[in-house]
Write a protein that holds these residues in place. Structure first.
Motif, PDB file in Angstrom:
ATOM      1  N   ASP A   1       0.682   6.807  -6.765  1.00 48.53           N
ATOM      2  CA  ASP A   1      -0.454   7.684  -6.556  1.00 48.53           C
ATOM      3  C   ASP A   1      -1.784   6.952  -6.760  1.00 48.53           C
ATOM      4  OD1 ASP A   1      -1.098  10.131  -5.701  1.00 48.53           O
ATOM      5  OD2 ASP A   1      -0.958  11.151  -7.644  1.00 48.53           O
TER       6      ASP A   1
ATOM      7  N   THR B   1       0.365   3.882  -3.028  1.00 48.56           N
ATOM      8  CA  THR B   1      -0.041   5.273  -2.783  1.00 48.56           C
ATOM      9  C   THR B   1       1.109   6.258  -3.028  1.00 48.56           C
ATOM     10  OG1 THR B   1       0.427   4.986  -0.426  1.00 48.56           O
ATOM     11  CG2 THR B   1      -1.855   4.692  -1.116  1.00 48.56           C
ATOM     12  N   LYS B   2       2.290   5.911  -2.535  1.00 45.79           N
ATOM     13  CA  LYS B   2       3.400   6.893  -2.592  1.00 45.79           C
ATOM     14  C   LYS B   2       4.093   6.899  -3.958  1.00 45.79           C
ATOM     15  CE  LYS B   2       3.952   7.889   2.084  1.00 45.79           C
ATOM     16  NZ  LYS B   2       2.595   7.587   2.481  1.00 45.79           N
TER      17      LYS B   2
ATOM     18  N   ASP C   1      -4.898   4.085  -5.307  1.00 42.97           N
ATOM     19  CA  ASP C   1      -5.617   3.832  -4.056  1.00 42.97           C
ATOM     20  C   ASP C   1      -5.029   2.608  -3.354  1.00 42.97           C
ATOM     21  OD1 ASP C   1      -7.303   5.931  -4.494  1.00 42.97           O
ATOM     22  OD2 ASP C   1      -8.768   4.715  -5.599  1.00 42.97           O
ATOM     23  N   PRO C   2      -5.037   2.623  -2.009  1.00 47.10           N
ATOM     24  CA  PRO C   2      -4.562   1.428  -1.295  1.00 47.10           C
ATOM     25  C   PRO C   2      -5.602   0.320  -1.356  1.00 47.10           C
ATOM     26  CG  PRO C   2      -5.367   3.072   0.261  1.00 47.10           C
ATOM     27  CD  PRO C   2      -5.480   3.698  -1.100  1.00 47.10           C
TER      28      PRO C   2
ATOM     29  N   ASN D   1       0.829  -1.210   0.000  1.00 50.78           N
ATOM     30  CA  ASN D   1       0.000   0.000   0.000  1.00 50.78           C
ATOM     31  C   ASN D   1       0.860   1.255   0.000  1.00 50.78           C
ATOM     32  OD1 ASN D   1      -2.518  -1.037  -0.366  1.00 50.78           O
ATOM     33  ND2 ASN D   1      -2.989  -1.232   1.825  1.00 50.78           N
ATOM     34  N   ARG D   2       2.015   1.164   0.672  1.00 53.76           N
ATOM     35  CA  ARG D   2       2.929   2.306   0.612  1.00 53.76           C
ATOM     36  C   ARG D   2       3.396   2.510  -0.834  1.00 53.76           C
ATOM     37  NH1 ARG D   2       7.333   1.353   4.830  1.00 53.76           N
ATOM     38  NH2 ARG D   2       5.839  -0.070   5.731  1.00 53.76           N
TER      39      ARG D   2
END
Ligand code: IMP
Length: 425
Positions: free
Chosen positions: A176, A172-173, A178-179, A168-169
């Motif tokens: 960009d 998202t990071k 969604d987790p 998820n990191r």
């Protein structure tokens, strides 16, 4: 004892499914050893037309045990859909076994595959988008989830919590995006694990016991040697080893167990996705072959790129795999072409070579031309009945490949086959 491996000798889609379907009735066990649902093995038999992605093509023979080995990466949803489809057509799946050690293609692998491809832009590989590369990457990074983990609620909870936080990191990071929800991902894994549990087994032991009992075993390669992560056109490759060498680590048999390796070629070449293709054709022969051969990807529907038979690469794949025998599929597709070409050498930086260099994009093919036979071959069942030009073409291929020509296929159905050597298994 006979342990036979059927290996794709080009860029995949050579017709391994048809060969395995043909030989399966003689085998006690048919097993997949690598790849995942990026494969699409088309089988046409009296039960219908099937596109198998994870289930071995031996499933249609009621006596054959079918194994999805530990070297395969398994998308549980895709496997369950395939099982349902096969069951609905009356295929018995009680003989299907899934390795507890096989790694699972998780939903984040599929997202990662697509996001990585987008991020690569013009450098994209043209993957099938099935999450295969990220699943194998996590396996060797030691953060993979195995089939056995789907059956252990606590262990899965603990592992997934850690891995999903990492993913998820990344989502998202880095991208960009969604987790993914832990609960939804975990619940889906548990539900799919429960539905697959009846198939899960220690398949390495099953393979070893079958060999110890002198049973006939057929190993079904997916993709092709030119997509091998080591010997293919890197980086335009898949993330596993479709070569015969991967059988041992892919199902848990020792190298001494393998008796025969059969190379599966098409009478011409095709490739889906990006990457070098020295004999690629861009003239009317391309259209003729694509339309006559319905050369569109089984998994993605993309038009396959078309090329002449490349004997330099054919020898390269024959040597890597140790082909004693080979099969030529789709001879009938060439029936209407007045002239055929075979690439026998390359020119690389002004120098002629008969060997495949590491960077294929710099190769200029040197061709020999062969007259076409301009006659239908689809009804022919013996080598001697083929037109002389077709026999000459095939004999030349055998000379160039350096193996015995065992089977020629002249159509998609089981019966559209010329058996030259009948003792493969
Ligand atoms: P991936 O295996 O989905 O990562 O895709 C990597 C490359 O292998 C792409 O060029 C795909 O088109 C190709 N590929 C993967 N599986 C197959 C197959 O079964 N047949 C032909 N090409 C394949």
């Amino acid at each position: 004892m006979t342990v036979v491996v059927a290996v794709g000798a080009q860029w995949g889609d050579e017709g391994k499914g048809k060969l395995v379907d043909l030989l399966a009735e003689r085998a006690s066990v048919v097993a997949r050893y690598q790849g995942g649902n990026n494969a699409g093995h088309t089988v046409i038999n009296p039960l219908g037309e099937f596109r198998l992605q994870l289930v071995p093509a031996g499933i249609f023979d009621p006596k054959t045990t079918c194994i999805i080995g530990n070297g395969v990466v398994v998308d549980p949803g895709s496997l369950l859909t395939e099982i349902e489809l096969l069951s609905s057509k009356g295929v018995d799946l009680d003989r299907l076994f899934l390795s507890e050690r096989a790694h699972v293609v998780m939903p984040y692998h599929i997202l990662q595959d697509r996001l990585e491809e987008q991020a690569k832009g013009p450098r994209s590989i043209g993957t099938t988008g099935r999450g295969i590369g990220p699943a194998y990457a996590d396996k060797v990074s030691r953060i993979g989830i195995r089939v056995a983990d789907l059956l252990d609620k606590d262990l899965l909870h603990e592992r997934l919590e850690f891995v999903l936080a990492l993913k998820n990191r990344m989502l998202t990071k880095l991208y960009d995006a969604d987790p993914l929800s832990f609960k939804e991902t975990y619940d889906a894994c548990i539900e799919q694990g429960a539905r697959l549990s009846r198939y899960v087994a220690d398949t390495c032991l099953m393979m070893q016991q079958a060999v110890a009992r002198n049973e006939k075993v057929l190993l079904e390669g997916a993709q092709g040697t030119l997509l091998d992560v080591d010997f293919g056109t890197y980086p335009f490759v898949t993330s596993s080893s479709p070569t015969a060498g991967a059988v041992c680590s892919g199902v848990g048999l020792p190298p001494t167990a393998v008796d025969k390796v059969i190379g599966v070629y098409k009478a011409y070449c095709t490739r889906v996705g990006e990457g070098p293709f020295p004999t690629e054709v861009k003239d009317e022969a391309e259209q003729t072959i694509r339309e006559r051969g319905h050369e569109y990807g089984t998994v993605t529907g993309r038009p396959r790129r078309i090329g002449w038979f490349d004997a330099v690469l054919a020898r390269h794949t024959a040597r890597i795999n140790g082909f004693g025998y080979f099969v030529v599929n789709r001879l009938d597709i060439l029936d209407t072409l007045p002239t055929l070409k075979i690439c026998t050498r390359y020119v690389v930086d002004g120098v002629e070579t008969e060997n495949a260099p590491v960077r294929l994009e710099r190769c200029e093919p040197i061709y020999e031309e062969h007259p076409g036979w301009l006659a239908e071959t689809g009804h022919i069942r013996s080598f001697g009945d083929l037109p002389p030009q077709a026999r000459n073409y095939l004999e030349r291929l055998a000379e160039l490949v350096g193996a015995k020509l065992a089977i020629v296929s002249v159509g998609p159905r089981r019966e559209d086959t010329i058996m030259i050597l009948d003792d493969l298994l």
